[in-house]
Design an enzyme around this catalytic site. Structure first.
Site, PDB file in Angstrom:
ATOM      1  N   CYS A 144      47.952 -80.484 -12.435  1.00 43.64           N
ATOM      2  CA  CYS A 144      49.531 -79.329 -12.469  1.00 43.64           C
ATOM      3  C   CYS A 144      48.666 -79.178 -13.494  1.00 43.64           C
ATOM      4  CB  CYS A 144      49.928 -80.726 -12.791  1.00 43.64           C
ATOM      5  SG  CYS A 144      49.081 -81.862 -13.869  1.00 43.64           S
ATOM      6  N   GLU A 157      56.313 -85.779 -15.652  1.00 40.38           N
ATOM      7  CA  GLU A 157      55.250 -85.165 -15.908  1.00 40.38           C
ATOM      8  C   GLU A 157      55.532 -84.214 -14.633  1.00 40.38           C
ATOM      9  OE1 GLU A 157      52.232 -82.973 -14.936  1.00 40.38           O
ATOM     10  OE2 GLU A 157      50.887 -85.175 -15.941  1.00 40.38           O
ATOM     11  N   GLU A 165      53.855 -73.717  -7.494  1.00 39.85           N
ATOM     12  CA  GLU A 165      52.934 -74.328  -7.429  1.00 39.85           C
ATOM     13  C   GLU A 165      51.253 -74.577  -6.307  1.00 39.85           C
ATOM     14  OE1 GLU A 165      52.607 -78.413  -9.034  1.00 39.85           O
ATOM     15  OE2 GLU A 165      51.122 -77.749  -9.982  1.00 39.85           O
ATOM     16  N   VAL A 201      60.564 -95.973  -0.565  1.00 42.29           N
ATOM     17  CA  VAL A 201      60.827 -97.346  -1.320  1.00 42.29           C
ATOM     18  C   VAL A 201      60.322 -96.271  -2.878  1.00 42.29           C
ATOM     19  CG1 VAL A 201      57.910 -98.784  -1.838  1.00 42.29           C
ATOM     20  CG2 VAL A 201      58.825 -98.327   0.696  1.00 42.29           C
ATOM     21  N   GLY A 202      59.346 -95.469  -3.296  1.00 40.65           N
ATOM     22  CA  GLY A 202      59.170 -94.664  -4.286  1.00 40.65           C
ATOM     23  C   GLY A 202      61.268 -94.955  -5.172  1.00 40.65           C
TER      24      GLY A 202
HETATM   25  P1  ADP Z   1      53.342 -84.103  -3.960  1.00 36.19           P
HETATM   26  O1  ADP Z   1      54.272 -83.290  -3.192  1.00 36.19           O
HETATM   27  O2  ADP Z   1      52.577 -83.614  -4.293  1.00 36.19           O
HETATM   28  O3  ADP Z   1      52.918 -85.527  -2.667  1.00 36.19           O
HETATM   29  P2  ADP Z   1      55.630 -85.565  -4.375  1.00 36.19           P
HETATM   30  O4  ADP Z   1      56.185 -85.689  -5.545  1.00 36.19           O
HETATM   31  O5  ADP Z   1      56.430 -85.904  -3.013  1.00 36.19           O
HETATM   32  O6  ADP Z   1      54.253 -85.493  -4.597  1.00 36.19           O
HETATM   33  O7  ADP Z   1      54.719 -87.846  -4.881  1.00 36.19           O
HETATM   34  C1  ADP Z   1      54.451 -87.887  -5.894  1.00 36.19           C
HETATM   35  C2  ADP Z   1      54.887 -89.691  -5.664  1.00 36.19           C
HETATM   36  O8  ADP Z   1      56.372 -89.936  -5.456  1.00 36.19           O
HETATM   37  C3  ADP Z   1      54.674 -90.592  -4.321  1.00 36.19           C
HETATM   38  O9  ADP Z   1      54.071 -91.939  -4.523  1.00 36.19           O
HETATM   39  C4  ADP Z   1      55.484 -90.217  -4.061  1.00 36.19           C
HETATM   40  O10 ADP Z   1      55.938 -91.520  -2.804  1.00 36.19           O
HETATM   41  C5  ADP Z   1      56.328 -90.847  -4.670  1.00 36.19           C
HETATM   42  N1  ADP Z   1      58.046 -90.006  -4.014  1.00 36.19           N
HETATM   43  C6  ADP Z   1      58.102 -89.228  -2.500  1.00 36.19           C
HETATM   44  N2  ADP Z   1      59.493 -88.806  -3.392  1.00 36.19           N
HETATM   45  C7  ADP Z   1      60.050 -89.642  -3.425  1.00 36.19           C
HETATM   46  C8  ADP Z   1      61.999 -89.847  -4.158  1.00 36.19           C
HETATM   47  N3  ADP Z   1      62.899 -88.955  -3.567  1.00 36.19           N
HETATM   48  N4  ADP Z   1      62.106 -91.046  -5.144  1.00 36.19           N
HETATM   49  C9  ADP Z   1      60.812 -91.122  -5.562  1.00 36.19           C
HETATM   50  N5  ADP Z   1      59.322 -91.562  -5.908  1.00 36.19           N
HETATM   51  C10 ADP Z   1      59.201 -90.207  -4.576  1.00 36.19           C
END
Ligand code: ADP
Length: 494
Positions: free
Chosen positions: A299, A265, A398, A226-227
């Site tokens: 972070c 970021e 990290e 969805v992201g």
């Molecule tokens: P973490 O590894 O700390 O969980 P992420 O970078 O995976 O951090 O997630 C941060 C945000 O990015 C969340 O809202 C997640 O749903 C979103 N996210 C994860 N994968 C994708 C993607 N391929 N495209 C866009 N957003 C994403």
């Protein structure tokens, strides 16, 4: 909306998302669980939005940008965001309990995650009201005669905001309020582990402000797709994102076909160079504390401590003492400063990296496991690893846990080289009795920000961004506001 209250104060948030002005469930009715990391219990649920829901939200934001006066009516935006500030103030204690429920953040350290972002709404509202959107750039000679040039700062358009779980309300606000005040419309996609800090924000906007339908949308989902759909949608003009470097790369790639403006970021692996003249008793207890509050899930945390070999044992001892006395425990109990990791997966990742450090020759000084008195909840012991090889995995990746690695050095040049030996470049820290010497070292660190002697670089009035693979662009400061604006130059007769 159901509110679940237990003796620990757990509180469930809004289950619905906000699309086109309506609080709604996804059409299938699917939901996902939200777990309280301190008890491992399901605290409630959130609607599990889909790629189709995201497409509807982007459509609503696009229409609101293209067809309403939002982007042009500064006074109305000021009115709406002033309302938002007041509404967040009214909901403050509710938001705090939801934050603790979702994240496990200790109540004693919630100010930076509740009071600060609410204050930032006020800041951006005033900043946006007083910003100069039209600048006369004077008369310039051209082959066709003199031309006056005016620079008109205009909103970028539809902004997709994707946020992580570590400081969810803070980042939901930091990524969306300046964008809204600058005249953009927004679709927010909060992280899977912290849906309520997003859905509550959506509920507050819908129920307690005049922000028009479609201007602000929140799509809650348990799926990364969805992201990804938001970051690839051609109707989105800009993505603002905080999260891992791996996801940041995916977002950049997804935006490439439509050349989306992208504000990132990303991860960090910041070094703290403790110079040989530093006041160890001031610098090191603070360094150990910073590693443990928020369970190391920050972070900008300077997680690599570089100690001069001449005072190495002295430094290790101070760090060890602070970490062993650190108050870890139930986040609802005032005085506790470190709660659990947010999930079992995150804790396993932290413990795995600690093990990799030991396997590569690091010395475990303290911690390294699960606190014996806290078998329930995703707690991790404050952990100190000494003699860490700067090229090893634990020094390069990290960790996002309450872990400090310590590496000795002999000269300032060597310390700077070790600090810069990283794909990341977010923050750094220098401690020294000689501020000029520390400043010289700070200038040679290839990072976006540096703290000297505990004086934080981070604040709403100063630009914050990463170099190298820690990000693109800035939050905060004048630079941070301008990220959500395009500078249009108009040439005209004098
Ligand atoms: P973490 O590894 O700390 O969980 P992420 O970078 O995976 O951090 O997630 C941060 C945000 O990015 C969340 O809202 C997640 O749903 C979103 N996210 C994860 N994968 C994708 C993607 N391929 N495209 C866009 N957003 C994403």
């Amino acid at each position: 909306m159901t509110e679940v209250q237990t003796e620990t104060g757990v509180l469930a948030g809004e289950e619905r998302m906000l699309i086109a002005g309506e609080l709604q469930f996804t059409s299938s009715g699917a939901k996902f669980d939200v777990v309280h990391p301190a008890s491992e219990e399901v605290a409630g649920q959130a609607t599990d939005g889909t790629v189709e829901d995201m497409a509807r939200a982007v459509g609503a934001a696009r229409r609101a940008f293209d067809e309403s006066d939002w982007s042009r009516d500064l006074e109305f935006r000021y009115h709406c965001l002033t309302q938002l500030h007041e509404a967040l103030e009214r909901n403050k204690e509710r938001l705090r309990r939801i934050l603790i429920t979702e994240v496990g953040c200790p109540v004693s350290v919630t100010a930076s995650q509740i009071e600060s972002p609410i204050e930032e709404v006020k800041h951006w509202t005033e900043h946006g009201k007083n910003f100069t959107y039209l600048v006369d750039n004077g008369v310039h000679e051209t082959p066709l005669g003199p031309a006056r040039r005016k620079i008109h700062y205009e909103p970028v358009g539809v902004v997709g905001a994707i946020t992580p779980w570590n400081v969810p309300l803070y980042l939901n606000i930091a990524e969306t309020v300046p964008a809204l005040m600058a005249g953009n419309t927004v679709v927010l996609k909060p992280a899977q582990l912290t849906p309520w800090s997003g859905s509550e924000y959506g509920r507050i906007v819908a129920e307690e402000t005049d922000i028009p339908a479609g201007v602000f949308n929140v799509v809650v989902s348990n799926a990364n797709e969805v992201g990804a759909a938001l970051s690839a949608d051609p109707r989105v003009d800009m993505i603002t994102f905080t999260g891992s470097t791996a996801t940041g790369r995916a977002i950049l790639a997804a935006g490439a076909p439509t050349v989306k403006k992208t504000l990132l970021e990303l991860g960090g692996k910041s070094a703290h160079i403790v110079l040989d003249d530093a006041d160890f008793n001031a610098a090191l207890p603070l360094a150990a504390m910073m590693a443990c509050v928020m369970s190391g899930q920050s972070c900008i945390l300077p997680s690599r401590i570089l100690l001069p070999r001449s005072r190495y044992d002295e430094g290790i001892q101070i760090l060890k003492t602070t970490m062993e006395g650190f108050p870890v425990g139930d986040p609802w109990t005032p005085g506790n400063m470190q709660g659990p990791q947010i999930s079992e997966t995150q804790r396993e990742k932290v413990l795995g990296l600690i093990k990799s450090g030991i396997d590569s020759g690091a010395r475990l000084v303290t911690g390294g496991g699960i606190p014996e008195n806290l078998p329930t909840g995703y707690y991790t012991q404050p952990t100190l690893l000494a003699d860490v090889d700067p090229n090893s995995q634990v020094a390069q990746e990290e960790i996002f846990g309450p872990v400090l690695t310590v590496t000795p050095y002999d000269t300032d040049d060597e310390a700077i080289a070790i600090a810069n030996n990283s794909i990341y470049g977010l923050s750094g820290e220098v401690s020294s009795a000689d501020v000029d010497r520390a400043f010289g070292v700070a200038c040679r660190m290839r990072t976006g920000n540096v703290t000297i002697n505990g004086k934080s670089h981070f604040g709403i009035n100063s630009p914050f961004g990463g170099t190298k693979q820690s990000g693109l662009g800035y939050r905060n400061g004048e630079e941070g506001y301008k990220e959500y604006l395009e500078a249009k130059t108009i040439g005209m007769p004098d």
